[in-house]
Design a protein around this motif. Structure first.
Motif, PDB file in Angstrom:
ATOM      1  N   THR A 284      51.733  42.033  37.857  1.00 28.66           N
ATOM      2  CA  THR A 284      50.787  41.502  36.955  1.00 28.66           C
ATOM      3  C   THR A 284      49.888  40.258  37.479  1.00 28.66           C
ATOM      4  OG1 THR A 284      52.305  40.299  35.495  1.00 28.66           O
ATOM      5  CG2 THR A 284      51.695  42.399  34.630  1.00 28.66           C
ATOM      6  N   ASP A 285      50.287  39.673  38.621  1.00 24.98           N
ATOM      7  CA  ASP A 285      49.612  38.632  39.261  1.00 24.98           C
ATOM      8  C   ASP A 285      49.018  38.844  40.418  1.00 24.98           C
ATOM      9  OD1 ASP A 285      52.327  38.895  40.090  1.00 24.98           O
ATOM     10  OD2 ASP A 285      52.693  36.686  39.903  1.00 24.98           O
ATOM     11  N   PRO A 286      48.235  39.631  40.717  1.00 18.97           N
ATOM     12  CA  PRO A 286      47.554  39.819  42.279  1.00 18.97           C
ATOM     13  C   PRO A 286      47.163  38.692  42.804  1.00 18.97           C
ATOM     14  CG  PRO A 286      46.023  41.048  40.279  1.00 18.97           C
ATOM     15  CD  PRO A 286      47.346  40.547  39.785  1.00 18.97           C
ATOM     16  N   SER A 287      46.696  37.714  41.930  1.00 15.63           N
ATOM     17  CA  SER A 287      46.149  36.343  42.714  1.00 15.63           C
ATOM     18  C   SER A 287      47.280  35.672  43.104  1.00 15.63           C
ATOM     19  CB  SER A 287      45.741  35.432  41.340  1.00 15.63           C
ATOM     20  OG  SER A 287      46.570  35.154  40.451  1.00 15.63           O
ATOM     21  N   GLY A 288      48.387  35.981  42.894  1.00 15.16           N
ATOM     22  CA  GLY A 288      49.653  35.454  43.495  1.00 15.16           C
ATOM     23  C   GLY A 288      49.728  35.857  45.077  1.00 15.16           C
ATOM     24  N   GLY A 289      49.021  36.898  45.489  1.00 16.54           N
ATOM     25  CA  GLY A 289      49.242  37.559  46.860  1.00 16.54           C
ATOM     26  C   GLY A 289      49.981  38.832  46.804  1.00 16.54           C
ATOM     27  N   LEU A 290      49.488  39.795  47.606  1.00 19.96           N
ATOM     28  CA  LEU A 290      50.035  41.264  47.581  1.00 19.96           C
ATOM     29  C   LEU A 290      51.061  41.060  48.843  1.00 19.96           C
ATOM     30  CD1 LEU A 290      46.902  43.322  47.036  1.00 19.96           C
ATOM     31  CD2 LEU A 290      48.589  42.224  45.291  1.00 19.96           C
ATOM     32  N   THR A 291      50.730  40.309  50.087  1.00 22.29           N
ATOM     33  CA  THR A 291      51.489  40.542  51.001  1.00 22.29           C
ATOM     34  C   THR A 291      52.916  39.981  50.834  1.00 22.29           C
ATOM     35  OG1 THR A 291      49.579  40.302  52.410  1.00 22.29           O
ATOM     36  CG2 THR A 291      51.643  40.019  53.757  1.00 22.29           C
ATOM     37  N   ASN A 292      52.911  38.853  50.314  1.00 21.50           N
ATOM     38  CA  ASN A 292      54.156  38.161  49.924  1.00 21.50           C
ATOM     39  C   ASN A 292      55.215  38.796  49.117  1.00 21.50           C
ATOM     40  OD1 ASN A 292      52.616  37.690  47.762  1.00 21.50           O
ATOM     41  ND2 ASN A 292      52.960  35.616  47.762  1.00 21.50           N
ATOM     42  N   ILE A 293      54.665  39.677  48.217  1.00 15.48           N
ATOM     43  CA  ILE A 293      55.522  40.379  47.204  1.00 15.48           C
ATOM     44  C   ILE A 293      56.092  41.466  48.107  1.00 15.48           C
ATOM     45  CG2 ILE A 293      53.674  41.589  46.476  1.00 15.48           C
ATOM     46  CD1 ILE A 293      57.057  40.565  44.727  1.00 15.48           C
TER      47      ILE A 293
END
Length: 440
Positions: free
Chosen positions: A392-401
């Motif tokens: 629920t937090d795409p602003s936190g980044g996608l590559t890192n997750i």
């Protein structure tokens, strides 16, 4: 032309005669000692300023935790400290002279200079309401000159002289006085419009019932209305005929139609974006190779900040005509897919269970929407899987997750003996009976 030159010459001669008369008055004995008192006040104010100003600055450095407006006010007072001390000394001297002698002429010059210096001081403080530094400087100097001329009693003479400096083309007449008056009036109206706009904008942004995109649209519309009204009202007050602007508006329309198509297109696209609420400040979007969150919506472009700190200014037209992925348009739920493969000798049921547990162990993966794992095919050297999970937090980044999920899979598979195969090639040399070529 000769008549205009003659009128200007008469105005200059009148000014010269007035100046000579004032110079003769200053040579009177009652004025000479007042001039001496003024010089003494200037010297004493300079000495006191040199002694007090550094101490005030050191005291200001010791202030911590004070509101910014108080610190700015103290800094402004410190900058004007010399004029403040000089004005106080002048009025103290005038008060002493009023006790010594009942004749007003004996303190007239002191009170005149004190009044002018006090007016200049108040103008300097009031001009801080104008935020633009260049406009503030112009308004300050204009007001300083005006209050000086006003208390000297020569405003009407200067006004007639400036009005005589004019350009006349048919019925159109533009004088220096009209230009100066228009600049002062429009500057005052624009300053008032800015104060109203900032107050109204803060109230609009604080209203949670209005969506972020509509807040931006309301603020932009308010700015256009207030500043436009201030400009045209200022021209109307100084007597400029606004009917002549019809021809100018037609010429501007032709220019917009031919030379400013892209600019107008971006402006209209910006209004459409604000109205349809397709994107708003804070949304996470992808356009082309750019992935980031919207920092601000401008009249011509949208500011997008990426994870690496770069700020891209995307024209509004590109957001209307191009394909945009809004990761947080209707909600913040985003599903991500991770593909991997395992050896044919590994139990697929166990692999799926371990993959789901590995994804669920990561912090940002939602537990309310559990991860799922499915077989998607049998490859040449591996059984291929897809692992799906939600955040629920795409602003936190996608590559890192995605990287964290892959790392969790690696640790889980290594701990449970699941192998991740890779293509292997076997090279077989055939015996043709011919000797191999010799190499150096």
């Amino acid at each position: 032309m000769e008549q205009e030159l003659a009128a200007i010459s008469e105005q200059v001669q009148a000014f010269w005669q007035t100046a000579m008369l004032q110079a003769e008055l200053l040579l009177l004995p009652s004025r000479l000692y007042q001039i001496g008192i003024l010089i003494l006040c200037i010297a004493l104010a300079w000495v006191l300023t040199r002694a007090i100003k550094p101490r005030v600055r050191e005291w200001m450095h010791t202030l911590e935790g004070r509101p910014k407006w108080q610190l700015r006010a103290l800094l402004l007072v410190n900058r004007r400290l010399g004029l403040i001390i000089f004005t106080a000394l002048i009025w103290i001297s005038a008060a002493i002279m009023s006790e010594v002698t009942p004749f007003v002429s004996r303190r007239f010059l002191l009170e005149l200079v004190g009044t002018i210096s006090l007016a200049i001081l108040l103008v300097g403080f009031a001009a801080r309401l104008v935020r633009n530094p260049f406009l503030r400087r112009i308004v300050t100097w204009f007001l300083w000159i005006y209050v000086t001329l006003y208390y000297l009693g020569i405003v009407e003479d200067v006004s007639r002289f400036l009005d005589s400096l004019a350009i006349e083309i048919g019925d159109f007449r533009l004088s220096v006085l009209t230009v100066i008056t228009a600049a002062i009036v429009i500057g005052a109206l624009v300053t008032g419009a800015r104060l109203i706009q900032s107050t109204a904008a803060s109230r609009i942004r604080a209203n949670e019932d209005i969506s972020p995109s509509m807040q931006v649209l309301a603020v932009k519309f308010l700015q256009i209305m207030l500043f436009g009204a201030a400009f045209f009202l200022g021209l109307k007050i100084v007597g400029v005929d606004l009917t002549g602007l019809a021809v100018l508006s037609g010429a501007i329309g032709i220019g917009l139609g031919f030379g400013l198509q892209k600019v107008v297109s971006n402006l209209v696209s910006g209004i459409i974006i604000l109205l349809d609420k397709s994107i708003k400040p804070g949304d996470v979007i992808s356009i082309g190779e750019t992935f980031g969150w919207i920092n601000a919506l401008g009249a011509r472009y949208v500011s997008i900040t990426t994870r690496d700190g770069r700020e891209y200014l995307i024209p509004n037209e590109d957001l209307i005509t191009g394909q945009v992925v809004n990761w947080s348009h209707s909600n913040d739920f985003v599903r991500l897919d991770v593909y991997f493969g395992t050896a044919y000798g590994d139990d697929p049921h166990k692999v799926r269970k371990l993959a789901v547990e590995a994804a669920a162990s990561c912090d940002r993966v939602l537990a309310t929407r559990p991860p799922v794992c499915h077989i998607v095919g049998f490859g040449d050297s591996s059984v291929d899987y897809i692992l799906r999970f939600w955040i629920t937090d795409p602003s936190g980044g996608l590559t890192n997750i995605r990287g964290n999920v892959f790392l969790a899979l690696w640790d889980s598979f290594k701990e449970n003996g699941i192998s991740i195969p890779f293509p292997q090639r076997e090279v077989k040399l055939l015996d043709t009976g011919k000797p191999l070529p010799e190499t150096d």
